[in-house]
Design a protein around this motif. Sequence first.
Motif, PDB file in Angstrom:
ATOM      1  N   ILE A  19     -13.481 -40.562 -49.541  1.00  0.00           N
ATOM      2  CA  ILE A  19     -12.359 -41.391 -49.990  1.00  0.00           C
ATOM      3  C   ILE A  19     -11.517 -40.656 -51.037  1.00  0.00           C
ATOM      4  CG2 ILE A  19     -11.727 -43.517 -51.197  1.00  0.00           C
ATOM      5  CD1 ILE A  19     -14.182 -44.829 -49.918  1.00  0.00           C
ATOM      6  N   VAL A  20     -12.186 -40.028 -52.005  1.00  0.00           N
ATOM      7  CA  VAL A  20     -11.476 -39.290 -53.059  1.00  0.00           C
ATOM      8  C   VAL A  20     -10.739 -38.088 -52.468  1.00  0.00           C
ATOM      9  CG1 VAL A  20     -11.768 -37.860 -55.127  1.00  0.00           C
ATOM     10  CG2 VAL A  20     -12.981 -40.033 -54.929  1.00  0.00           C
ATOM     11  N   HIS A  21     -11.407 -37.349 -51.579  1.00  0.00           N
ATOM     12  CA  HIS A  21     -10.782 -36.167 -50.963  1.00  0.00           C
ATOM     13  C   HIS A  21      -9.522 -36.561 -50.192  1.00  0.00           C
ATOM     14  CE1 HIS A  21     -10.554 -32.181 -49.106  1.00  0.00           C
ATOM     15  NE2 HIS A  21     -10.222 -32.812 -47.983  1.00  0.00           N
ATOM     16  N   ASP A  22      -9.635 -37.598 -49.345  1.00  0.00           N
ATOM     17  CA  ASP A  22      -8.488 -38.036 -48.543  1.00  0.00           C
ATOM     18  C   ASP A  22      -7.357 -38.555 -49.426  1.00  0.00           C
ATOM     19  OD1 ASP A  22      -9.902 -37.351 -46.308  1.00  0.00           O
ATOM     20  OD2 ASP A  22     -10.463 -39.410 -45.762  1.00  0.00           O
ATOM     21  N   GLY A  23      -7.723 -39.302 -50.476  1.00  0.00           N
ATOM     22  CA  GLY A  23      -6.711 -39.843 -51.375  1.00  0.00           C
ATOM     23  C   GLY A  23      -5.949 -38.772 -52.125  1.00  0.00           C
ATOM     24  N   LEU A  24      -6.682 -37.806 -52.675  1.00  0.00           N
ATOM     25  CA  LEU A  24      -6.040 -36.711 -53.408  1.00  0.00           C
ATOM     26  C   LEU A  24      -5.204 -35.830 -52.493  1.00  0.00           C
ATOM     27  CD1 LEU A  24      -8.873 -35.580 -55.851  1.00  0.00           C
ATOM     28  CD2 LEU A  24      -6.623 -36.449 -56.502  1.00  0.00           C
ATOM     29  N   ASN A  25      -5.737 -35.534 -51.312  1.00  0.00           N
ATOM     30  CA  ASN A  25      -5.013 -34.692 -50.358  1.00  0.00           C
ATOM     31  C   ASN A  25      -3.691 -35.342 -49.946  1.00  0.00           C
ATOM     32  OD1 ASN A  25      -5.116 -32.229 -48.670  1.00  0.00           O
ATOM     33  ND2 ASN A  25      -5.036 -33.692 -46.989  1.00  0.00           N
ATOM     34  N   ASP A  26      -3.718 -36.652 -49.756  1.00  0.00           N
ATOM     35  CA  ASP A  26      -2.516 -37.395 -49.395  1.00  0.00           C
ATOM     36  C   ASP A  26      -1.487 -37.348 -50.522  1.00  0.00           C
ATOM     37  OD1 ASP A  26      -1.123 -39.254 -47.544  1.00  0.00           O
ATOM     38  OD2 ASP A  26      -1.395 -40.696 -49.169  1.00  0.00           O
ATOM     39  N   MET A  27      -1.968 -37.438 -51.768  1.00  0.00           N
ATOM     40  CA  MET A  27      -1.076 -37.416 -52.916  1.00  0.00           C
ATOM     41  C   MET A  27      -0.421 -36.043 -53.095  1.00  0.00           C
ATOM     42  SD  MET A  27      -3.097 -39.683 -55.755  1.00  0.00           S
ATOM     43  CE  MET A  27      -1.703 -39.707 -56.872  1.00  0.00           C
ATOM     44  N   VAL A  28      -1.214 -34.983 -52.926  1.00  0.00           N
ATOM     45  CA  VAL A  28      -0.674 -33.626 -53.054  1.00  0.00           C
ATOM     46  C   VAL A  28       0.381 -33.368 -51.982  1.00  0.00           C
ATOM     47  CG1 VAL A  28      -1.237 -31.171 -52.814  1.00  0.00           C
ATOM     48  CG2 VAL A  28      -2.708 -32.656 -54.198  1.00  0.00           C
ATOM     49  N   THR A  29       0.106 -33.829 -50.761  1.00  0.00           N
ATOM     50  CA  THR A  29       1.037 -33.624 -49.644  1.00  0.00           C
ATOM     51  C   THR A  29       2.363 -34.343 -49.863  1.00  0.00           C
ATOM     52  OG1 THR A  29      -0.830 -33.415 -48.110  1.00  0.00           O
ATOM     53  CG2 THR A  29       1.322 -33.881 -47.143  1.00  0.00           C
ATOM     54  N   LYS A  30       2.292 -35.550 -50.436  1.00  0.00           N
ATOM     55  CA  LYS A  30       3.490 -36.377 -50.620  1.00  0.00           C
ATOM     56  C   LYS A  30       4.187 -36.150 -51.965  1.00  0.00           C
ATOM     57  CE  LYS A  30       1.792 -40.156 -47.672  1.00  0.00           C
ATOM     58  NZ  LYS A  30       1.363 -41.585 -47.648  1.00  0.00           N
ATOM     59  N   VAL A  69       9.686 -21.431 -55.457  1.00  0.00           N
ATOM     60  CA  VAL A  69       9.080 -20.149 -55.851  1.00  0.00           C
ATOM     61  C   VAL A  69       7.666 -20.092 -55.291  1.00  0.00           C
ATOM     62  CG1 VAL A  69       8.393 -18.673 -57.779  1.00  0.00           C
ATOM     63  CG2 VAL A  69      10.441 -20.114 -57.968  1.00  0.00           C
ATOM     64  N   PRO A  70       7.292 -19.015 -54.586  1.00  0.00           N
ATOM     65  CA  PRO A  70       5.948 -18.894 -54.007  1.00  0.00           C
ATOM     66  C   PRO A  70       4.846 -19.030 -55.065  1.00  0.00           C
ATOM     67  CG  PRO A  70       7.388 -17.186 -53.147  1.00  0.00           C
ATOM     68  CD  PRO A  70       8.131 -17.844 -54.275  1.00  0.00           C
ATOM     69  N   ASP A  71       3.719 -19.585 -54.645  1.00  0.00           N
ATOM     70  CA  ASP A  71       2.533 -19.742 -55.507  1.00  0.00           C
ATOM     71  C   ASP A  71       2.820 -20.540 -56.778  1.00  0.00           C
ATOM     72  OD1 ASP A  71       1.038 -18.288 -53.693  1.00  0.00           O
ATOM     73  OD2 ASP A  71       1.346 -16.382 -54.744  1.00  0.00           O
ATOM     74  N   GLY A 110      -4.847 -29.688 -58.123  1.00  0.00           N
ATOM     75  CA  GLY A 110      -5.056 -29.776 -56.687  1.00  0.00           C
ATOM     76  C   GLY A 110      -6.267 -30.616 -56.307  1.00  0.00           C
ATOM     77  N   VAL A 111      -6.705 -30.473 -55.057  1.00  0.00           N
ATOM     78  CA  VAL A 111      -7.844 -31.253 -54.564  1.00  0.00           C
ATOM     79  C   VAL A 111      -9.145 -30.507 -54.862  1.00  0.00           C
ATOM     80  CG1 VAL A 111      -8.875 -32.383 -52.558  1.00  0.00           C
ATOM     81  CG2 VAL A 111      -6.383 -32.190 -52.734  1.00  0.00           C
ATOM     82  N   THR A 112      -9.342 -29.359 -54.204  1.00  0.00           N
ATOM     83  CA  THR A 112     -10.546 -28.559 -54.455  1.00  0.00           C
ATOM     84  C   THR A 112     -10.283 -27.448 -55.472  1.00  0.00           C
ATOM     85  OG1 THR A 112     -10.021 -27.180 -52.523  1.00  0.00           O
ATOM     86  CG2 THR A 112     -11.535 -29.020 -52.183  1.00  0.00           C
ATOM     87  N   ASN A 113      -9.049 -26.957 -55.501  1.00  0.00           N
ATOM     88  CA  ASN A 113      -8.624 -25.966 -56.505  1.00  0.00           C
ATOM     89  C   ASN A 113      -7.098 -25.858 -56.481  1.00  0.00           C
ATOM     90  OD1 ASN A 113      -7.943 -23.987 -54.363  1.00  0.00           O
ATOM     91  ND2 ASN A 113     -10.172 -23.817 -54.138  1.00  0.00           N
ATOM     92  N   ALA A 114      -6.552 -24.992 -57.309  1.00  0.00           N
ATOM     93  CA  ALA A 114      -5.094 -24.872 -57.451  1.00  0.00           C
ATOM     94  C   ALA A 114      -4.389 -24.429 -56.162  1.00  0.00           C
ATOM     95  CB  ALA A 114      -4.753 -23.905 -58.580  1.00  0.00           C
ATOM     96  N   THR A 115      -5.095 -23.731 -55.278  1.00  0.00           N
ATOM     97  CA  THR A 115      -4.459 -23.222 -54.052  1.00  0.00           C
ATOM     98  C   THR A 115      -4.063 -24.341 -53.081  1.00  0.00           C
ATOM     99  OG1 THR A 115      -6.618 -22.904 -52.965  1.00  0.00           O
ATOM    100  CG2 THR A 115      -5.709 -21.031 -54.196  1.00  0.00           C
ATOM    101  N   ASP A 116      -4.516 -25.560 -53.348  1.00  0.00           N
ATOM    102  CA  ASP A 116      -4.121 -26.687 -52.492  1.00  0.00           C
ATOM    103  C   ASP A 116      -2.618 -26.969 -52.579  1.00  0.00           C
ATOM    104  OD1 ASP A 116      -6.685 -27.412 -51.411  1.00  0.00           O
ATOM    105  OD2 ASP A 116      -7.210 -28.203 -53.383  1.00  0.00           O
ATOM    106  N   TRP A 117      -1.963 -26.460 -53.627  1.00  0.00           N
ATOM    107  CA  TRP A 117      -0.526 -26.656 -53.796  1.00  0.00           C
ATOM    108  C   TRP A 117       0.295 -25.603 -53.042  1.00  0.00           C
ATOM    109  CZ3 TRP A 117       1.514 -30.932 -55.550  1.00  0.00           C
ATOM    110  CH2 TRP A 117       0.766 -31.747 -56.419  1.00  0.00           C
ATOM    111  N   LYS A 118      -0.359 -24.630 -52.421  1.00  0.00           N
ATOM    112  CA  LYS A 118       0.345 -23.545 -51.741  1.00  0.00           C
ATOM    113  C   LYS A 118       1.248 -24.092 -50.639  1.00  0.00           C
ATOM    114  CE  LYS A 118      -0.608 -18.839 -50.147  1.00  0.00           C
ATOM    115  NZ  LYS A 118      -0.145 -18.197 -51.383  1.00  0.00           N
ATOM    116  N   GLY A 119       2.531 -23.789 -50.722  1.00  0.00           N
ATOM    117  CA  GLY A 119       3.502 -24.234 -49.725  1.00  0.00           C
ATOM    118  C   GLY A 119       3.881 -25.698 -49.831  1.00  0.00           C
ATOM    119  N   LYS A 120       3.386 -26.387 -50.845  1.00  0.00           N
ATOM    120  CA  LYS A 120       3.665 -27.825 -50.974  1.00  0.00           C
ATOM    121  C   LYS A 120       4.479 -28.154 -52.220  1.00  0.00           C
ATOM    122  CE  LYS A 120      -0.618 -29.011 -48.555  1.00  0.00           C
ATOM    123  NZ  LYS A 120      -1.966 -29.603 -48.670  1.00  0.00           N
TER     124      LYS A 120
END
Length: 241
Positions: A114-125, A162-164, A148-158
Amino acid sequence: MGVEGRMKCVKYLLFFFNFIFWLCGLALIVLGVLVQVALHSTVVINNVSASSAPLVLIVVGVIVFFIAFFGCCGAWKESYCMVTMFSILLGLIIITEIGAAIAGYVFRGKLTVIVHDGLNDMVTKYSNGTAEFKKALDNLQVDLKCCGVTNATDWKGKFGSVPDSVPDSCCINVTAGCGQGAMGDALKIHQTGCETVVEKLLKKNIMWVIVAALVLAFLQIMGIIFACMLMGGIHSGYEVM
């Protein structure tokens, strides 16, 4: 004719236990509110089952608060009907509390997904979200010192052109533009993901819900035993009359 001897002691014990129940009811209300706030202040949990355990505790706390007063009156007045009704209502409350403990335990097992899906949805949106939505996630990352969700790289491309880049709320020292191009810089950006931190926080709160429900259920079982003893004493008094 009032109860005498051993039953007199039981009467006062029941009165004392009801005073404890009254305090427990108040404590349940406070605990339920605190856990409910903790669950939803993370803005990660949108699952209905997440609210079930603390909401049940709040409702049970309010009911116990009034039932305890009812039980005190029944014990003090030595009313067979009031003590009987008190025992029945207390039994129903115990069943509800056990249900709340089970719901909390089941939800605790599903927390990771539940936490993983919730955080992932928030980062994406995040990039297309409202100012309020962005502020909620920013506050989460700042308060929990995560990114991010698991680490800072979850923000890559989102995030950002500016890259990264990551939101400024990921920075160890938050300043305007501090997250631009700094995703992999451990000296500037929190590298720990929010998933582990949020999950640990919520599990701790849910465990308190489970413990509170079970402890109160045990105390109430003792209350029912004393109530049944007093009912027997009152009934015997009626028969003597």
